[in-house]
Design a protein around this motif. Structure first.
Motif, PDB file in Angstrom:
ATOM      1  N   ARG A  32      43.653  30.051  43.273  1.00  0.00           N
ATOM      2  CA  ARG A  32      43.373  28.617  43.122  1.00  0.00           C
ATOM      3  C   ARG A  32      43.686  28.227  41.679  1.00  0.00           C
ATOM      4  NH1 ARG A  32      37.501  28.115  46.290  1.00  0.00           N
ATOM      5  NH2 ARG A  32      38.234  29.230  48.128  1.00  0.00           N
TER       6      ARG A  32
ATOM      7  N   GLU B 264      42.525  26.617  39.193  1.00  0.00           N
ATOM      8  CA  GLU B 264      41.313  25.984  38.671  1.00  0.00           C
ATOM      9  C   GLU B 264      41.314  26.102  37.155  1.00  0.00           C
ATOM     10  OE1 GLU B 264      37.733  25.970  41.122  1.00  0.00           O
ATOM     11  OE2 GLU B 264      38.331  27.974  41.736  1.00  0.00           O
TER      12      GLU B 264
ATOM     13  N   GLY C 102      33.725  33.580  35.216  1.00  0.00           N
ATOM     14  CA  GLY C 102      33.418  33.572  36.645  1.00  0.00           C
ATOM     15  C   GLY C 102      34.325  32.690  37.476  1.00  0.00           C
ATOM     16  N   ARG C 103      35.272  32.019  36.840  1.00  0.00           N
ATOM     17  CA  ARG C 103      36.199  31.205  37.624  1.00  0.00           C
ATOM     18  C   ARG C 103      37.628  31.539  37.197  1.00  0.00           C
ATOM     19  NH1 ARG C 103      36.452  25.121  36.654  1.00  0.00           N
ATOM     20  NH2 ARG C 103      34.714  24.615  38.022  1.00  0.00           N
ATOM     21  N   TYR C 104      38.376  32.064  38.123  1.00  0.00           N
ATOM     22  CA  TYR C 104      39.711  32.561  37.811  1.00  0.00           C
ATOM     23  C   TYR C 104      40.736  31.939  38.755  1.00  0.00           C
ATOM     24  CZ  TYR C 104      36.385  35.802  35.882  1.00  0.00           C
ATOM     25  OH  TYR C 104      35.313  36.310  35.221  1.00  0.00           O
TER      26      TYR C 104
ATOM     27  N   PHE D 131      41.468  35.648  42.229  1.00  0.00           N
ATOM     28  CA  PHE D 131      40.145  36.256  42.394  1.00  0.00           C
ATOM     29  C   PHE D 131      40.105  36.981  43.719  1.00  0.00           C
ATOM     30  CE2 PHE D 131      38.612  33.054  45.412  1.00  0.00           C
ATOM     31  CZ  PHE D 131      39.502  32.013  45.156  1.00  0.00           C
TER      32      PHE D 131
ATOM     33  N   GLN E  99      38.087  38.156  47.256  1.00  0.00           N
ATOM     34  CA  GLN E  99      36.997  37.900  48.205  1.00  0.00           C
ATOM     35  C   GLN E  99      36.982  38.971  49.284  1.00  0.00           C
ATOM     36  OE1 GLN E  99      37.718  34.003  49.915  1.00  0.00           O
ATOM     37  NE2 GLN E  99      36.581  32.955  48.306  1.00  0.00           N
TER      38      GLN E  99
ATOM     39  N   ARG F 173      30.036  22.164  50.591  1.00  0.00           N
ATOM     40  CA  ARG F 173      30.954  23.100  49.964  1.00  0.00           C
ATOM     41  C   ARG F 173      32.351  22.495  49.934  1.00  0.00           C
ATOM     42  NH1 ARG F 173      31.433  28.140  51.462  1.00  0.00           N
ATOM     43  NH2 ARG F 173      31.118  28.852  49.357  1.00  0.00           N
TER      44      ARG F 173
ATOM     45  N   ALA G  54      27.647  30.627  42.105  1.00  0.00           N
ATOM     46  CA  ALA G  54      27.809  30.909  43.540  1.00  0.00           C
ATOM     47  C   ALA G  54      28.543  32.230  43.713  1.00  0.00           C
ATOM     48  CB  ALA G  54      28.591  29.786  44.210  1.00  0.00           C
ATOM     49  N   ILE G  55      27.874  33.199  44.305  1.00  0.00           N
ATOM     50  CA  ILE G  55      28.522  34.503  44.468  1.00  0.00           C
ATOM     51  C   ILE G  55      29.041  34.706  45.892  1.00  0.00           C
ATOM     52  CG2 ILE G  55      27.347  35.655  42.556  1.00  0.00           C
ATOM     53  CD1 ILE G  55      25.380  36.821  44.585  1.00  0.00           C
ATOM     54  N   GLY G  56      28.760  33.768  46.766  1.00  0.00           N
ATOM     55  CA  GLY G  56      29.293  33.876  48.123  1.00  0.00           C
ATOM     56  C   GLY G  56      28.778  32.723  48.963  1.00  0.00           C
TER      57      GLY G  56
ATOM     58  N   ALA H  78      32.664  34.080  52.887  1.00  0.00           N
ATOM     59  CA  ALA H  78      33.516  34.735  51.908  1.00  0.00           C
ATOM     60  C   ALA H  78      32.639  35.054  50.710  1.00  0.00           C
ATOM     61  CB  ALA H  78      34.658  33.822  51.495  1.00  0.00           C
TER      62      ALA H  78
ATOM     63  N   GLY I 106      32.382  36.428  46.873  1.00  0.00           N
ATOM     64  CA  GLY I 106      33.231  36.534  45.689  1.00  0.00           C
ATOM     65  C   GLY I 106      32.988  37.860  44.979  1.00  0.00           C
TER      66      GLY I 106
ATOM     67  N   ARG J 127      32.659  37.475  40.827  1.00  0.00           N
ATOM     68  CA  ARG J 127      31.346  36.966  40.376  1.00  0.00           C
ATOM     69  C   ARG J 127      30.220  37.918  40.724  1.00  0.00           C
ATOM     70  NH1 ARG J 127      31.631  30.689  42.010  1.00  0.00           N
ATOM     71  NH2 ARG J 127      33.613  30.336  40.949  1.00  0.00           N
TER      72      ARG J 127
HETATM   73  P1  AMP Z   1      34.763  29.516  48.817  1.00  0.00           P
HETATM   74  O1  AMP Z   1      35.992  30.125  49.456  1.00  0.00           O
HETATM   75  O2  AMP Z   1      35.069  28.369  47.926  1.00  0.00           O
HETATM   76  O3  AMP Z   1      33.700  29.262  49.830  1.00  0.00           O
HETATM   77  O4  AMP Z   1      34.191  30.604  47.834  1.00  0.00           O
HETATM   78  C1  AMP Z   1      33.511  31.750  48.239  1.00  0.00           C
HETATM   79  C2  AMP Z   1      33.167  32.567  47.026  1.00  0.00           C
HETATM   80  O5  AMP Z   1      34.358  33.003  46.385  1.00  0.00           O
HETATM   81  C3  AMP Z   1      32.425  31.783  45.950  1.00  0.00           C
HETATM   82  O6  AMP Z   1      31.052  31.813  46.188  1.00  0.00           O
HETATM   83  C4  AMP Z   1      32.797  32.538  44.689  1.00  0.00           C
HETATM   84  O7  AMP Z   1      31.949  33.653  44.523  1.00  0.00           O
HETATM   85  C5  AMP Z   1      34.183  33.031  44.979  1.00  0.00           C
HETATM   86  N1  AMP Z   1      35.176  32.167  44.318  1.00  0.00           N
HETATM   87  C6  AMP Z   1      35.704  31.006  44.769  1.00  0.00           C
HETATM   88  N2  AMP Z   1      36.584  30.498  43.884  1.00  0.00           N
HETATM   89  C7  AMP Z   1      36.624  31.359  42.848  1.00  0.00           C
HETATM   90  C8  AMP Z   1      37.340  31.410  41.614  1.00  0.00           C
HETATM   91  N3  AMP Z   1      38.226  30.478  41.273  1.00  0.00           N
HETATM   92  N4  AMP Z   1      37.125  32.460  40.774  1.00  0.00           N
HETATM   93  C9  AMP Z   1      36.251  33.440  41.109  1.00  0.00           C
HETATM   94  N5  AMP Z   1      35.557  33.446  42.256  1.00  0.00           N
HETATM   95  C10 AMP Z   1      35.730  32.431  43.120  1.00  0.00           C
END
Ligand code: AMP
Length: 420
Positions: free
Chosen positions: A114, A116, A121-123, A126, A128, A257, A279-281, A304, A306, A309
């Protein structure tokens, strides 16, 4: 490194000694999925752009701002996968997996992308681990997935994990809630960008973390007050099963979400030892997704988790990866003939299931012994010219310092006995 290359912005290299922690986290998540009978699936790292545009939702941040999309040399628009649910459901539809026994239970582990704004913690790249149960509307499956995720965090030793739970309703009751929320939001003062969001995707406004928006939302209508009888009963059953299994949760009627496909159950795991990216998952039910991407009506629910994180959470709680030596035996040959013998012996050890390494390069005894120590091996296998002449090698226990000659023919058996 002025002229050299670095890992791209928003990415990082996972290196020893940190990498075992990531493997430990992935393994725990995968073990939880497998314990529930979920089977491994792998889908391509890129997909047709349309799959995400339609599946995830045209007006989501993920689709409008965060996708790595490009035309390939054949002129097809493809996108590096930003999430795993749409590909998993695409695969279930394409291969007719839902014609067999239901639900189809699948798990995956891999990288996601992504674009971002990078921060702790945001990459942009990443990892999953995800699990999906497709083809049933049973609330017990929602509860099962939540319990499995909670168990994954628990087996890792995490204690500061909170579970937030909500229901977003279904296509019967959601429109009325959406309209009520829109009504409310049209009556408060908002910046133009947020006002546009109110018209396009009002539920996303609930996720706006800016304090003044949160304050404006204090009196906003709650989705849980607008659920139809069926959604209410469904949600109560999920809550009840969680309570029965001792999984604690907090009802959070403002939880939404970033992906549009959710219906009914929605949940998020947060860790209280992390900063903004806590948010870790998370996951939820997505009963309309299959139809959105051109499939039959097929309910589903999934999560999913993460990995990146969760690794940060594990570190925040000072949990270490189990100590695990790189190899069990490290050979130290002295002289050319000894090197060939050592090479043969470590090959035999490896083939017998004992990990082994060798002091490569021309190194003196001292340097080679240092390498043996660094490897964490239990034993050094020292082979000198004189040993060779008598058909033995010296097996040195690197913890106690004890050393004994072992016949070369008996080496594999002796080492295996000792390591037991
Ligand atoms: P999501 O697919 O948005 O529901 O995300 C599920 C989990 O993936 C989140 O709770 C994070 O732990 C992890 N996650 C989502 N986006 C990122 C990101 N850009 N960098 C690191 N972890 C992420």
């Amino acid at each position: 490194m002025a002229d050299g290359y670095q890992a791209p912005k928003g990415t990082y290299d996972l290196l020893p000694p940190d990498s075992p922690l990531a493997l430990m986290v992935r393994t725990a998540m995968i073990a939880a999925a497998r314990s529930g009978g979920y089977e491994y699936i792998e889908t391509p790292v890129f997909e047709d752009t349309g799959l995400f545009a339609r599946g995830v939702g045209e007006s989501t941040d993920v689709v409008t701002k965060e996708m790595y999309t490009f035309d390939d040399r054949g002129g097809r628009s493809v996108t590096l996968r930003p999430e795993g649910t749409a590909p998993a459901v695409r695969s279930v539809i394409e291969h007719g997996l839902a014609r067999g026994q239901l639900p189809v239970k699948l798990y995956y582990s891999g990288p996601f992308f992504r674009y971002e704004r990078p921060q702790a913690g945001r990459y942009r790249h990443f990892w999953q681990v995800g699990a999906e149960a497709v083809g049933t509307e049973d609330p017990a499956v929602d509860a099962e997935l939540i319990v499995l995720a909670a168990d994954a965090y628990r087996t890792l030793g995490l204690t500061r994990v909170r579970l937030l739970l909500n229901s977003l309703g279904c296509r019967e009751c959601r429109p009325a809630y959406r309209a009520a929320l829109q009504d409310y939001l049209r009556g408060v003062e908002l910046d133009p960008e947020t006002r546009r969001r109110v018209e396009e995707n009002p539920l996303r406004v609930l996720d706006d973390k800016r304090p003044h928006i949160q304050a404006l939302l204090a009196d906003a209508p709650l989705v849980t007050d607008h659920l139809c009888a069926a959604c209410k009963a469904f949600h109560e059953e999920v809550r009840r099963l969680l309570t029965d299994t001792g999984v604690e949760f907090t009802d959070d009627p403002r939880l939404v979400r970033g992906l549009d496909y959710y219906t009914r159950t929605l949940f998020e795991f947060v860790h209280t030892g992390l900063g903004a990216q806590s948010a870790i998952g998370g996951g939820g039910r997505y009963d309309g997704l299959s139809e959105l991407i051109g499939g039959p009506s097929l309910p589903g629910v999934g999560w999913a988790l993460g990995v990146d994180r969760t690794v940060l959470a594990v570190r925040a709680e000072n949990i270490a990866a189990p100590e695990h030596a790189r190899v069990a035996v490290f050979a130290v040959p002295l002289g050319e003939d000894a090197r060939r013998t050592a090479f043969l012996l470590i090959t035999r050890l490896r083939r017998a299931g004992v990990s082994a390494d060798l002091a490569y390069g021309q190194r003196g005894l001292k340097g080679a012994m240092k390498a043996a120590d660094r490897s964490g091996a239990h034993y050094a296998l020292i082979i000198g010219e004189r040993d060779l002449a008598t058909g033995v090698a010296q097996l040195k226990d690197l913890t106690t310092g004890d050393q004994e000659p072992v016949e070369l023919d008996r080496l594999v058996a002796t080492v295996k006995e000792k390591l037991q």
